[in-house]
Design a protein around this motif. Structure first.
Motif, PDB file in Angstrom:
ATOM      1  N   VAL B  52       0.863  -1.245  -0.023  1.00 29.06           N
ATOM      2  CA  VAL B  52       0.034  -0.089  -0.157  1.00 29.06           C
ATOM      3  C   VAL B  52       0.933   1.226   0.073  1.00 29.06           C
ATOM      4  CG1 VAL B  52      -1.749   1.380   1.513  1.00 29.06           C
ATOM      5  CG2 VAL B  52      -2.064  -1.241   0.916  1.00 29.06           C
ATOM      6  N   GLN B  53       1.740   1.303   0.798  1.00 33.11           N
ATOM      7  CA  GLN B  53       2.738   2.268   0.834  1.00 33.11           C
ATOM      8  C   GLN B  53       3.440   2.610  -0.358  1.00 33.11           C
ATOM      9  OE1 GLN B  53       5.234   1.768   4.123  1.00 33.11           O
ATOM     10  NE2 GLN B  53       3.685   1.621   5.551  1.00 33.11           N
ATOM     11  N   ASP B  54       3.869   1.547  -1.011  1.00 34.94           N
ATOM     12  CA  ASP B  54       4.760   1.534  -2.302  1.00 34.94           C
ATOM     13  C   ASP B  54       3.858   1.883  -3.343  1.00 34.94           C
ATOM     14  OD1 ASP B  54       6.904   0.538  -0.936  1.00 34.94           O
ATOM     15  OD2 ASP B  54       6.721  -1.440  -1.819  1.00 34.94           O
ATOM     16  N   THR B  55       2.649   1.890  -3.103  1.00 35.52           N
ATOM     17  CA  THR B  55       1.519   2.349  -4.437  1.00 35.52           C
ATOM     18  C   THR B  55       1.516   3.911  -4.054  1.00 35.52           C
ATOM     19  OG1 THR B  55       0.273   0.137  -3.986  1.00 35.52           O
ATOM     20  CG2 THR B  55      -0.826   2.010  -5.024  1.00 35.52           C
ATOM     21  N   PHE B  56       1.216   4.108  -3.008  1.00 34.63           N
ATOM     22  CA  PHE B  56       1.141   5.856  -2.987  1.00 34.63           C
ATOM     23  C   PHE B  56       2.602   6.513  -3.147  1.00 34.63           C
ATOM     24  CE2 PHE B  56      -2.634   4.458  -0.798  1.00 34.63           C
ATOM     25  CZ  PHE B  56      -3.534   5.138  -1.437  1.00 34.63           C
ATOM     26  N   LEU B  57       3.609   5.801  -2.774  1.00 31.08           N
ATOM     27  CA  LEU B  57       4.676   6.304  -3.225  1.00 31.08           C
ATOM     28  C   LEU B  57       5.287   6.378  -4.542  1.00 31.08           C
ATOM     29  CD1 LEU B  57       7.582   5.091  -0.457  1.00 31.08           C
ATOM     30  CD2 LEU B  57       6.753   7.365  -0.911  1.00 31.08           C
ATOM     31  N   ALA B  58       4.781   5.473  -5.478  1.00 30.32           N
ATOM     32  CA  ALA B  58       4.751   5.267  -6.985  1.00 30.32           C
ATOM     33  C   ALA B  58       4.206   6.577  -7.350  1.00 30.32           C
ATOM     34  CB  ALA B  58       4.279   4.037  -7.327  1.00 30.32           C
ATOM     35  N   LEU B  59       3.074   6.900  -6.918  1.00 30.52           N
ATOM     36  CA  LEU B  59       2.070   7.944  -7.441  1.00 30.52           C
ATOM     37  C   LEU B  59       2.933   9.431  -7.055  1.00 30.52           C
ATOM     38  CD1 LEU B  59      -1.531   6.976  -6.485  1.00 30.52           C
ATOM     39  CD2 LEU B  59      -0.657   7.074  -8.868  1.00 30.52           C
ATOM     40  N   TRP B  60       3.648   9.361  -6.032  1.00 29.03           N
ATOM     41  CA  TRP B  60       4.237  10.651  -5.490  1.00 29.03           C
ATOM     42  C   TRP B  60       5.284  10.723  -6.177  1.00 29.03           C
ATOM     43  CZ3 TRP B  60       3.976  14.789  -2.730  1.00 29.03           C
ATOM     44  CH2 TRP B  60       4.926  15.563  -2.209  1.00 29.03           C
ATOM     45  N   ARG B  61       6.032   9.843  -6.427  1.00 28.55           N
ATOM     46  CA  ARG B  61       7.562   9.815  -7.245  1.00 28.55           C
ATOM     47  C   ARG B  61       7.200  10.011  -8.879  1.00 28.55           C
ATOM     48  NH1 ARG B  61      10.459   5.934  -3.136  1.00 28.55           N
ATOM     49  NH2 ARG B  61      10.524   7.562  -1.522  1.00 28.55           N
ATOM     50  N   GLY B  62       5.918   9.825  -9.196  1.00 29.20           N
ATOM     51  CA  GLY B  62       5.722  10.155 -10.469  1.00 29.20           C
ATOM     52  C   GLY B  62       6.166   8.876 -11.312  1.00 29.20           C
ATOM     53  N   ALA B  63       6.252   7.649 -10.497  1.00 28.36           N
ATOM     54  CA  ALA B  63       6.611   6.729 -11.564  1.00 28.36           C
ATOM     55  C   ALA B  63       5.498   5.853 -12.186  1.00 28.36           C
ATOM     56  CB  ALA B  63       7.196   5.580 -10.258  1.00 28.36           C
ATOM     57  N   GLU B  64       4.214   6.302 -11.638  1.00 25.61           N
ATOM     58  CA  GLU B  64       2.780   5.702 -12.511  1.00 25.61           C
ATOM     59  C   GLU B  64       2.117   7.091 -12.641  1.00 25.61           C
ATOM     60  OE1 GLU B  64       2.434   2.739 -12.928  1.00 25.61           O
ATOM     61  OE2 GLU B  64       3.631   1.756 -11.539  1.00 25.61           O
ATOM     62  N   THR B  65       1.857   7.453 -14.005  1.00 23.67           N
ATOM     63  CA  THR B  65       1.066   8.641 -14.265  1.00 23.67           C
ATOM     64  C   THR B  65      -0.367   8.103 -14.804  1.00 23.67           C
ATOM     65  OG1 THR B  65       2.690   8.671 -15.608  1.00 23.67           O
ATOM     66  CG2 THR B  65       1.869  10.783 -14.620  1.00 23.67           C
ATOM     67  N   TYR B  66      -1.437   8.748 -14.307  1.00 20.93           N
ATOM     68  CA  TYR B  66      -2.589   8.489 -14.931  1.00 20.93           C
ATOM     69  C   TYR B  66      -2.805   9.058 -16.183  1.00 20.93           C
ATOM     70  CZ  TYR B  66      -7.820   8.311 -14.716  1.00 20.93           C
ATOM     71  OH  TYR B  66      -8.819   8.029 -15.320  1.00 20.93           O
ATOM     72  N   ARG B  67      -3.141   8.375 -17.208  1.00 22.02           N
ATOM     73  CA  ARG B  67      -3.349   9.015 -18.754  1.00 22.02           C
ATOM     74  C   ARG B  67      -4.606   9.250 -18.893  1.00 22.02           C
ATOM     75  NH1 ARG B  67       1.252   6.365 -18.236  1.00 22.02           N
ATOM     76  NH2 ARG B  67       3.176   7.160 -19.220  1.00 22.02           N
ATOM     77  N   GLY B  68      -5.695   9.224 -18.078  1.00 26.97           N
ATOM     78  CA  GLY B  68      -7.004   9.415 -18.381  1.00 26.97           C
ATOM     79  C   GLY B  68      -7.540   8.088 -19.001  1.00 26.97           C
ATOM     80  N   GLY B  69      -8.893   8.118 -18.972  1.00 32.42           N
ATOM     81  CA  GLY B  69      -9.445   6.976 -19.317  1.00 32.42           C
ATOM     82  C   GLY B  69      -9.479   5.939 -18.340  1.00 32.42           C
ATOM     83  N   GLY B  70     -10.622   5.090 -17.898  1.00 32.32           N
ATOM     84  CA  GLY B  70     -11.014   4.532 -16.901  1.00 32.32           C
ATOM     85  C   GLY B  70     -10.830   5.011 -15.617  1.00 32.32           C
ATOM     86  N   ASP B  71     -11.338   4.248 -14.502  1.00 33.20           N
ATOM     87  CA  ASP B  71     -11.596   5.031 -13.365  1.00 33.20           C
ATOM     88  C   ASP B  71     -10.250   4.855 -12.518  1.00 33.20           C
ATOM     89  OD1 ASP B  71     -14.262   5.082 -11.454  1.00 33.20           O
ATOM     90  OD2 ASP B  71     -12.596   4.628 -10.300  1.00 33.20           O
ATOM     91  N   VAL B  72     -10.132   5.766 -11.805  1.00 33.19           N
ATOM     92  CA  VAL B  72      -9.151   6.124 -10.821  1.00 33.19           C
ATOM     93  C   VAL B  72      -9.055   5.050 -10.008  1.00 33.19           C
ATOM     94  CG1 VAL B  72      -8.078   7.384  -8.939  1.00 33.19           C
ATOM     95  CG2 VAL B  72      -9.246   8.737 -10.946  1.00 33.19           C
ATOM     96  N   GLY B  73      -9.776   4.359  -9.613  1.00 32.75           N
ATOM     97  CA  GLY B  73     -10.022   3.335  -8.671  1.00 32.75           C
ATOM     98  C   GLY B  73      -9.375   1.955  -9.164  1.00 32.75           C
ATOM     99  N   ALA B  74      -9.589   1.922 -10.550  1.00 37.85           N
ATOM    100  CA  ALA B  74      -9.108   0.554 -11.259  1.00 37.85           C
ATOM    101  C   ALA B  74      -7.466   1.004 -11.676  1.00 37.85           C
ATOM    102  CB  ALA B  74      -9.485   0.375 -12.795  1.00 37.85           C
ATOM    103  N   PHE B  75      -7.060   2.451 -11.899  1.00 37.37           N
ATOM    104  CA  PHE B  75      -5.657   2.681 -11.950  1.00 37.37           C
ATOM    105  C   PHE B  75      -4.871   2.654 -10.863  1.00 37.37           C
ATOM    106  CE2 PHE B  75      -2.732   6.435 -11.126  1.00 37.37           C
ATOM    107  CZ  PHE B  75      -1.980   6.093 -12.277  1.00 37.37           C
TER     108      PHE B  75
END
Lengths: 295, 197
Positions: B52-75
């Motif tokens: 769980v921590q790694d997931t949010f850290l990945a978002l924080w560090r920009g390792a994963e970017t949401y490119r739109g399309g699809g639900d944020v939950g699924a992302f």
């Protein structure tokens, strides 16, 4: 959305077709049969109301603990090689996160410690070379170094304590840690982080061979006084008080005796006694640490 | 719900831009369900917490970017399940649910008819067909269909060889097709008759 985190669970017959509290509870505690669980997950993937509702079934402390570790890790940035090594050795990740968020451990602080030591030690070497021509009879040139060493330790501890300098203060205060353990961990790490450079620098200044060892007890004493004082007065006042317990004796002694008298063995006994007394005070009043912290 | 979705999008953008407060709020909104859902796939709370921590850290560090399309939950789920696989790989295979513990417990909750409608379990003959699958086949389907993992990722999550995942998915699809084609509906053929290859 003014309240994005409703704690109540959406009822089964609520608008928009959300899952009932019973189904969510059964899903969260793994009591749902797998096919129903699949359906719940398929629904939850796209329904933010049910996602938020699921939060109520996770242990609050667990979520809060993970939150503080996450925010500390985010504040610090990517783990460096030192942290990865400590993690390998088995230091718990949450402790590392909070230690790494301690300002006195940050690279900029360590660099400034090294910079100050280099300037002061260099000044001692130069002055010794110019005036004494290596005769080494008086160690007056050492006064700046003597003054600065324990104060650097104190600075590290103060940075670890003062909320002003600490971006992780709020999350540390909110973390479900016993405040004493957290503060002690940070204070000890600050002590070691400054003690090591001071001891190493003592090898380079033009002093007697026992100087590096003689610096340890005064540093420890000042550190203990700081911890004891913070349980009595606020953090800022504690920093002033503990700085004075070192600076005043050094100046007074340097005025009348050889400067090094303040770290010779008579004085060492006094420093040890002071450290012990302060440690007792800090231990007895340890439940007041958090007050000093929040002030 | 659209306001919630746009709220999530704003939070994601703010997090990627380095807003610590937004990171905390994104965590508050999503850490709960992510913890629950990951816990169904891993028996160790520590490994789940790490994921769980790694997931949010990945978002924080920009390792994963949401490119739109699809639900944020699924992302977020897509990141979370892969971080769990990474964490499992570090911790070793003992942390996975074994097939016996994975099987639903004896104290199963009976979903009320009302909830069945909402959950969608009652639709057609898919639910009984799924329920009749062996746990191994169902887990393979879960990982590849519901979790959206590749065969290789599913193999790491389940702790089996990649070929095993492939053959199990194949057998599961065959079984489902047979069950759905069966006009008799509830009287499904026994698992053993089509569980073999």
């Amino acid at each position: 959305m003014t309240t994005p985190f409703p704690d109540q669970v959406a009822s089964a017959d609520g608008p928009g077709g959300h899952l009932g509290g019973e189904v969510l509870a059964a899903y969260a505690t793994n009591r749902l049969d797998e096919v129903a669980a699949w359906s719940v997950e398929a629904h939850v993937t796209t329904c933010s109301a049910c996602r938020v509702a699921l939060r109520a079934f996770v242990d609050r402390d667990r979520l809060a603990r993970n939150r503080s570790v996450l925010l500390a890790a985010a504040a610090v940035g990517e783990p460096g090689p030192a942290r990865r090594l400590l993690s390998r050795v088995g230091v718990p990740e949450h402790l590392l996160g909070l230690l790494a968020a301690t300002p006195s451990l940050r690279r900029s602080w360590l660099l400034s410690v090294l910079g100050v030591l280099a300037v002061v030690a260099g000044e001692s070497v130069l002055a010794n070379h110019l005036w004494n021509r290596g005769s080494g009879s008086t160690w007056g040139v050492l006064v700046p170094f003597l003054l600065v060493g324990p104060l650097l330790v104190l600075g590290g501890v103060a940075l670890a304590f003062l909320p002003l300098f600490d971006p992780s203060h709020q999350l540390a205060a909110a973390a479900p840690f016993p405040g004493v353990n957290l503060l002690l961990a940070r204070a000890v790490s600050a002590l070691l982080a400054a003690l090591l450079p001071v001891a190493v620098a003592a090898f380079f200044v033009p002093g007697p061979g026992w100087l590096p060892a003689a610096m340890l007890l005064p540093c420890l004493a000042v550190w203990c006084v700081a911890l004891a004082a913070v349980t009595v007065v606020g953090a800022t006042a504690a920093a002033v008080v503990s700085a004075a317990t070192w600076v005043l004796p050094v100046i007074v002694v340097a005025a009348s005796h050889p400067a090094l008298a303040v770290v010779r063995w008579h004085a060492q006994v006094a420093w040890a006694a002071l450290a012990a007394a302060a440690a007792v005070v800090a231990f007895v009043r340890r439940d007041r640490f958090e007050m000093g912290w929040t002030r | 719900m659209s306001s919630d979705a746009s709220h999530d999008l704003e939070l994601l953008r703010a997090v990627a831009a380095g807003d610590e407060e937004a990171l905390g709020r994104l965590y508050d909104r999503h850490a709960g369900w992510l913890t629950v859902r990951l816990s169904r796939r891993c028996s160790s709370p520590e490994v789940v917490d790490q994921a769980v921590q790694d997931t949010f850290l990945a978002l924080w560090r920009g390792a994963e970017t949401y490119r739109g399309g699809g639900d944020v939950g699924a992302f977020i789920w897509g990141i979370g399940i892969r971080r769990l696989i990474d964490a499992l790989r570090r911790e070793g295979p003992s942390m996975r649910w074994s097939w016996s513990t994975r099987r639903s417990k004896s104290s199963e909750v009976v979903v009320s008819a009302e909830d069945q409608v909402l959950v969608g379990v009652e639709h057609g003959r898919l639910a009984p067909a799924l329920a009749s699958l062996s746990p191994e086949l169902r887990a393979a389907l879960e990982a590849t269909v519901l979790d959206g993992l590749t065969t290789a990722e599913a193999a790491r999550l389940l702790g089996v060889a990649e070929g095993t995942v492939k053959s199990r998915c194949h057998r599961a699809r065959q079984a489902l097709r047979a069950a759905l084609a069966d006009a008799q509906g509830p009287t499904l053929p026994n698992e053993h008759t089509w569980g073999t290859t």
